[in-house]
Write a protein that holds these residues in place. Structure first.
Motif, PDB file in Angstrom:
ATOM      1  N   GLY A  11      56.656 -76.262  42.329  1.00  0.00           N
ATOM      2  CA  GLY A  11      57.407 -75.946  41.123  1.00  0.00           C
ATOM      3  C   GLY A  11      58.082 -74.598  41.128  1.00  0.00           C
ATOM      4  N   ASP A  12      57.608 -73.681  41.955  1.00  0.00           N
ATOM      5  CA  ASP A  12      58.197 -72.348  41.923  1.00  0.00           C
ATOM      6  C   ASP A  12      59.488 -72.258  42.720  1.00  0.00           C
ATOM      7  OD1 ASP A  12      56.680 -72.813  44.218  1.00  0.00           O
ATOM      8  OD2 ASP A  12      56.487 -70.668  44.626  1.00  0.00           O
ATOM      9  N   LEU A  13      59.828 -73.318  43.466  1.00  0.00           N
ATOM     10  CA  LEU A  13      61.009 -73.261  44.308  1.00  0.00           C
ATOM     11  C   LEU A  13      62.243 -73.866  43.645  1.00  0.00           C
ATOM     12  CD1 LEU A  13      59.610 -74.055  47.862  1.00  0.00           C
ATOM     13  CD2 LEU A  13      60.199 -71.853  46.861  1.00  0.00           C
ATOM     14  N   CYS A  14      62.073 -74.965  42.930  1.00  0.00           N
ATOM     15  CA  CYS A  14      63.236 -75.591  42.323  1.00  0.00           C
ATOM     16  C   CYS A  14      62.817 -76.429  41.121  1.00  0.00           C
ATOM     17  CB  CYS A  14      64.000 -76.449  43.325  1.00  0.00           C
ATOM     18  SG  CYS A  14      63.087 -77.880  43.940  1.00  0.00           S
ATOM     19  N   ASP A  15      63.725 -76.564  40.186  1.00  0.00           N
ATOM     20  CA  ASP A  15      63.549 -77.442  39.037  1.00  0.00           C
ATOM     21  C   ASP A  15      64.533 -78.597  39.177  1.00  0.00           C
ATOM     22  OD1 ASP A  15      61.650 -75.771  37.757  1.00  0.00           O
ATOM     23  OD2 ASP A  15      63.283 -74.473  37.081  1.00  0.00           O
ATOM     24  N   LEU A 153      75.115 -79.366  30.440  1.00  0.00           N
ATOM     25  CA  LEU A 153      74.997 -77.919  30.638  1.00  0.00           C
ATOM     26  C   LEU A 153      73.789 -77.317  29.925  1.00  0.00           C
ATOM     27  CD1 LEU A 153      78.760 -76.977  30.213  1.00  0.00           C
ATOM     28  CD2 LEU A 153      77.451 -76.942  32.343  1.00  0.00           C
ATOM     29  N   ASP A 154      73.242 -78.023  28.963  1.00  0.00           N
ATOM     30  CA  ASP A 154      72.145 -77.484  28.156  1.00  0.00           C
ATOM     31  C   ASP A 154      70.914 -77.159  29.007  1.00  0.00           C
ATOM     32  OD1 ASP A 154      70.806 -76.772  25.728  1.00  0.00           O
ATOM     33  OD2 ASP A 154      69.696 -78.650  25.891  1.00  0.00           O
ATOM     34  N   GLY A 155      70.429 -75.946  28.891  1.00  0.00           N
ATOM     35  CA  GLY A 155      69.182 -75.556  29.543  1.00  0.00           C
ATOM     36  C   GLY A 155      69.291 -75.129  30.992  1.00  0.00           C
ATOM     37  N   LEU A 156      70.497 -75.140  31.564  1.00  0.00           N
ATOM     38  CA  LEU A 156      70.639 -74.717  32.963  1.00  0.00           C
ATOM     39  C   LEU A 156      70.449 -73.200  33.077  1.00  0.00           C
ATOM     40  CD1 LEU A 156      73.692 -76.817  34.219  1.00  0.00           C
ATOM     41  CD2 LEU A 156      71.256 -77.269  34.571  1.00  0.00           C
ATOM     42  N   ASP A 157      69.771 -72.791  34.153  1.00  0.00           N
ATOM     43  CA  ASP A 157      69.513 -71.376  34.394  1.00  0.00           C
ATOM     44  C   ASP A 157      70.658 -70.800  35.228  1.00  0.00           C
ATOM     45  OD1 ASP A 157      68.616 -68.873  35.019  1.00  0.00           O
ATOM     46  OD2 ASP A 157      66.668 -69.507  35.806  1.00  0.00           O
ATOM     47  N   HIS A 158      71.545 -70.040  34.611  1.00  0.00           N
ATOM     48  CA  HIS A 158      72.712 -69.506  35.305  1.00  0.00           C
ATOM     49  C   HIS A 158      72.343 -68.486  36.370  1.00  0.00           C
ATOM     50  CE1 HIS A 158      75.721 -70.595  31.861  1.00  0.00           C
ATOM     51  NE2 HIS A 158      74.892 -71.577  32.151  1.00  0.00           N
ATOM     52  N   ALA A 159      71.122 -67.974  36.337  1.00  0.00           N
ATOM     53  CA  ALA A 159      70.718 -66.944  37.294  1.00  0.00           C
ATOM     54  C   ALA A 159      70.281 -67.537  38.627  1.00  0.00           C
ATOM     55  CB  ALA A 159      69.579 -66.111  36.702  1.00  0.00           C
ATOM     56  N   ARG A 160      70.068 -68.845  38.680  1.00  0.00           N
ATOM     57  CA  ARG A 160      69.601 -69.485  39.908  1.00  0.00           C
ATOM     58  C   ARG A 160      70.702 -70.375  40.482  1.00  0.00           C
ATOM     59  NH1 ARG A 160      63.970 -72.303  38.535  1.00  0.00           N
ATOM     60  NH2 ARG A 160      63.813 -72.340  40.818  1.00  0.00           N
ATOM     61  N   GLY A 183      77.324 -70.166  36.294  1.00  0.00           N
ATOM     62  CA  GLY A 183      76.482 -69.821  37.426  1.00  0.00           C
ATOM     63  C   GLY A 183      77.082 -70.237  38.761  1.00  0.00           C
ATOM     64  N   THR A 184      76.294 -70.083  39.827  1.00  0.00           N
ATOM     65  CA  THR A 184      76.717 -70.430  41.181  1.00  0.00           C
ATOM     66  C   THR A 184      76.271 -71.842  41.532  1.00  0.00           C
ATOM     67  OG1 THR A 184      76.553 -68.127  41.888  1.00  0.00           O
ATOM     68  CG2 THR A 184      76.529 -69.814  43.626  1.00  0.00           C
TER      69      THR A 184
END
Length: 282
Positions: A11-15, A153-160, A183-184
């Motif tokens: 879980g710490d690598l990807c959602d 788009l809801d809830g996406l982490d733009h930092a990852r 994000g990227t």
């Protein structure tokens, strides 16, 4: 690839997020999909979509080869031309039923019939109709598309970094949503995409003229010959590269068995799954 999977499931690598927006296409009070609900605009879009699909199929199965596929495409083309010629003299419901007759004819294509990706012509008709409904830009109708993109788009982490796997209508949704995303995107994969069905889709996309989203670092497009929703590999010609030169790289896959249009059928191919897995590695 098997040795990579255990590391990806930590879980710490990807959602992993699945965007389900099918409910947004249900009209309030509607008892189900019906050609009787089609208005003039919807009939126009469906006619253009079927024309684009048949144009693609005629390139794959030219009449000079006299193949069974070519004869089926010619039959469907004859029916569509008749609908266009007689459109002004018939009601919308009658036209809708005749368009369903065309998709039923298309299911006589041997490869499509063997793959059983649609049980009947009406199912294929409404698969294509959803593309038209999403791309409807009239003021009240456009709210459907806006709601669909908001859900994606809801809830996406733009930092990852983001890896996007989109399928069918979802490829048109992803095109527009990724232009809004801040994000990227390390990899964008399109499967069974109607984006290559010519001007009927491309000219309704926003932004246009069509261009690869700026934040996409790589774009892979896959199509199956027996998937009539997917256009042939024209995306690199019709959708311009972004400022980094990124554009669609298209590869054909050939599926066996049933339901070749589904995303899972595409993802069974190593050529499709491997780049996704590699993009998810830390």
């Amino acid at each position: 690839m098997a040795e990579i999977l255990p590391t990806l499931t930590r879980g710490d690598l990807c959602d992993v997020t699945f965007a389900n927006y099918s409910d947004l296409f249900n009209r309030p009070g509607s008892q189900g999909q019906s050609v009787e609900e089609f208005d003039e605009h919807a009939v126009t879009v469906m006619t253009e979509l079927l024309d684009a699909v048949l144009e693609e199929l005629s390139e794959q199965f030219p009449m000079e080869n006299r193949s069974q596929e070519a004869l089926v495409v010619r039959d469907a083309r004859f029916q569509l031309d008749a609908v266009v010629e007689q459109r002004q003299t018939q009601g919308l419901g009658a036209i809708g039923r005749r368009l369903v007759g065309i998709t039923t004819t298309m299911l006589r294509l041997p490869g499509v019939r063997r793959s059983a990706q649609w049980m009947n012509g009406q199912a294929l008709f409404f698969q294509l109709a959803q593309v038209g409904r999403y791309l409807d830009r009239r003021s009240k109708k456009a709210k459907v598309g806006e709601a669909v993109r908001a859900r994606v788009l809801d809830g996406l982490d733009h930092a990852r970094p983001l890896v996007v796997v989109s399928h069918s209508l979802g490829t048109a949704v992803a095109y527009e949503a990724l232009h809004e995303y801040e994000g990227t995107v390390s990899l964008w994969v399109t499967l069974g995409s109607p984006l290559a069905l010519g001007a009927v889709v491309l000219d309704r996309l926003v932004p246009r003229p069509a261009v690869c989203p700026e934040n996409v670092a790589a774009w892979l497009n896959f199509w199956d010959r027996d998937d009539v929703v997917a256009g042939r590999p024209h995306l690199a010609k019709w959708i311009s590269p972004n400022s980094d030169g990124v554009k669609a790289v298209t590869e054909r896959v050939d599926s066996s068995g049933i339901w070749t249009h589904t995303a899972t059928k595409y993802l069974e191919h190593a050529a499709v799954a491997r780049p996704v897995i590699e993009a998810l590695q830390p």
